[in-house]
Design a protein around this motif. Sequence first.
Motif, mmCIF file in Angstrom:
data_model
loop_
_atom_site.group_PDB
_atom_site.id
_atom_site.type_symbol
_atom_site.label_atom_id
_atom_site.label_comp_id
_atom_site.label_asym_id
_atom_site.label_seq_id
_atom_site.Cartn_x
_atom_site.Cartn_y
_atom_site.Cartn_z
ATOM 1 N N GLU A 10 0.855 -1.182 0.000
ATOM 2 C CA GLU A 10 0.000 0.000 0.000
ATOM 3 C C GLU A 10 0.890 1.231 0.000
ATOM 4 O O GLU A 10 2.096 1.154 0.225
ATOM 5 C CB GLU A 10 -0.935 0.007 1.217
ATOM 6 N N SER A 52 -2.116 0.810 -6.445
ATOM 7 C CA SER A 52 -3.408 0.260 -6.864
ATOM 8 C C SER A 52 -3.300 -0.343 -8.254
ATOM 9 O O SER A 52 -3.925 -1.366 -8.553
ATOM 10 C CB SER A 52 -4.484 1.350 -6.846
ATOM 11 N N TYR A 107 -8.016 -0.469 -1.293
ATOM 12 C CA TYR A 107 -8.654 0.446 -2.254
ATOM 13 C C TYR A 107 -10.095 -0.022 -2.491
ATOM 14 O O TYR A 107 -10.435 -0.566 -3.537
ATOM 15 C CB TYR A 107 -7.865 0.483 -3.563
ATOM 16 N N PHE A 118 -12.228 0.898 -5.760
ATOM 17 C CA PHE A 118 -11.575 0.695 -7.065
ATOM 18 C C PHE A 118 -12.484 -0.198 -7.915
ATOM 19 O O PHE A 118 -12.442 -1.420 -7.821
ATOM 20 C CB PHE A 118 -10.204 0.063 -6.854
ATOM 21 N N TYR A 123 -7.948 6.597 -9.895
ATOM 22 C CA TYR A 123 -7.100 5.436 -10.155
ATOM 23 C C TYR A 123 -6.745 5.335 -11.637
ATOM 24 O O TYR A 123 -7.415 5.914 -12.496
ATOM 25 C CB TYR A 123 -7.823 4.146 -9.755
#
Length: 642
Positions: free
Chosen positions: A235, A241, A271, A274, A311
């Motif tokens: 992370e 991500s 995330y 996402f 993202y």
Amino acid sequence: MHALDISLCMIVKNEVAHLEHCLNSVHSLVSEIIVGDTGSEDGSIDIARQFGARVIPIKWEQDFAKARNTVLEQATCSWILVLDADEIAANWDIAELEKLLADTSVYGYYVQMISYVGEAESQEFITDSVCRLFRNNPCIRFRGRIHEEVSQSILEFPGSPLLFSKLKIDHYGYLKSEIDRKDKAHRNQAIIQEALKDAPQDFMLRYALATEYFQIDEYDEAANILLSLLDTMDEGPGYISDLYLKAAYSLYMLGDDNHASEVIKKGLSHYADFSDLYELQASLLLRQGRTLDAYKTLQTSLRLGDVSAIYSSSSGCGTYRTHYLAGRIYESLHNFEEASEHYERALSFRPDYLPAWGEFVALELLMDRSFRLTNFLAKHPESMNQKQLSILIPSVLNSRAKELLKFLLFESECGRLPLPPLLNILYLFQNDEDEHACNKLRELMRESPADQKLVDYLWAAAWKRLDMMDAKYLAGLYARGPLASIQQKLEGENKQILSSSDVSLALQMFIQVGAWDAIVAMYRHSGSELRWTNIPLPLLCGLSQAPTLIKKELCSVYENLRREIPPKNMADCNELLVFTWLAQSCGTILNVPDSFSFLSDHFTAYAGTAYHQLAKASFYHRLPCEFPDLRLILRASCSTDT
């Protein structure tokens, strides 16, 4: 429009194909243009100078950051904008730019990079956030020999004065044509491998190498590197991500579903919003046969929507592509209303999305709801482009959707839609104005005597009139293509098996003009070689408009065949579905043997036999249920494997 206090800084080499387009998008916004040329031989320098650029020669040392920083040293304005030649500033607003530059607490801005991928006409893309607009400060410099970035040097300032903007850059360098033209994969890999000799554990270099493998579909190599990087850092910065998504997708493509699922689960723990990870998880669940779980997961992706501002995401995730996938799942569950809603929602986000368009057209025609297509086209006239019409028009003709065809012809008469005159002739045939239609056909033939399609339809029209002499004359006189062999088959003189494409062609012409007796003759003389499930499903819609007597004759031919050869495989069960439906549509029931063997592990076999038994029971005793349209059942059955 007045120029802003911005220096445009670029490095180029042989970019004559793109440079003018790039500079046109931004030259009026900047006060100076500085182009570092690393050895162009194609006129790129001349184009740059036409826009008033200052061109400086730069020795290429396999180091993008070094080349870019050399150009930055020449900038004189307070702010610097960095573009590549295959990028354009996408409709930047000068008022918005002025507001960004006026914020004294900010040292740089992320912009959204929209990188188009695959073939240019697909318009598919991936997104990322990159820092390309920043203050002219000697401490702000690019790092990394390749996939270089400037954000890290800005984040080292107190207060992390790096913000997101609404600015967008369209990038065309990842299109397949560009990757092939520049041989980018090998070039980039060579640069990265050389840099790794000096820093073998460099995180960003290894990430860059994994990305190169990923882009050329070498998923095994990509997964090995990405997973080792996640072991190091699971992370943190935004690009982590992307590591999760690329690693999970690589494992998915390698068929390692369990490992891919673990990576997705861990990625979502960091995330949770996402949507791309949820969509990939749905694909995994679907492959494992967990259809309802897959749909629920897609619903989460749809609820999160487009997350490309946060993202690195791919086009359509959370919007049109996810709706399309949800529609496919609902079709497999025989929930056609919901499936159609998802296809239409997909098209509301992107009216030219061909996968959803093809499914939406087929499903609405199968449900005899051409009015929904008419309403959609009226609301989205941009959908009446060549590619979408190439899907729509054959389906409309084959299904004999006369009202929708009438709408298209009206649009053509008003000059809003160019359509060939043959469509108007087929509309006349479908309204049984045969003499008028034949006269129009002959007029077109005099103008285009070499057009085989016109001959084919005139021949089909002769069969509609049962004018055997004219049909035989046309087939003999214009014996190009399959006409002659089909004519002989219809007369019972040709014992050879026709190709499925020839059979489909003949059925298409007969159904479009309404030559019903010819269809019976073809089936009678073709026997089991004519597979009705091999023809496009819209033709079954057209067949449903045949007179009751014709449909009963077709069922009689089928019954005689099945007494001799009982259904025994998946294809036979599909045929049983077709003729059960055809018998229902004319108020009768098939008389075929009740006991036969079939593939017990295939859904279609169960559907075929069960539907036939229910239809038979319903014929003799009213059942407290309504039958769904079998054309839809058949469509869903043919597209599912479980």
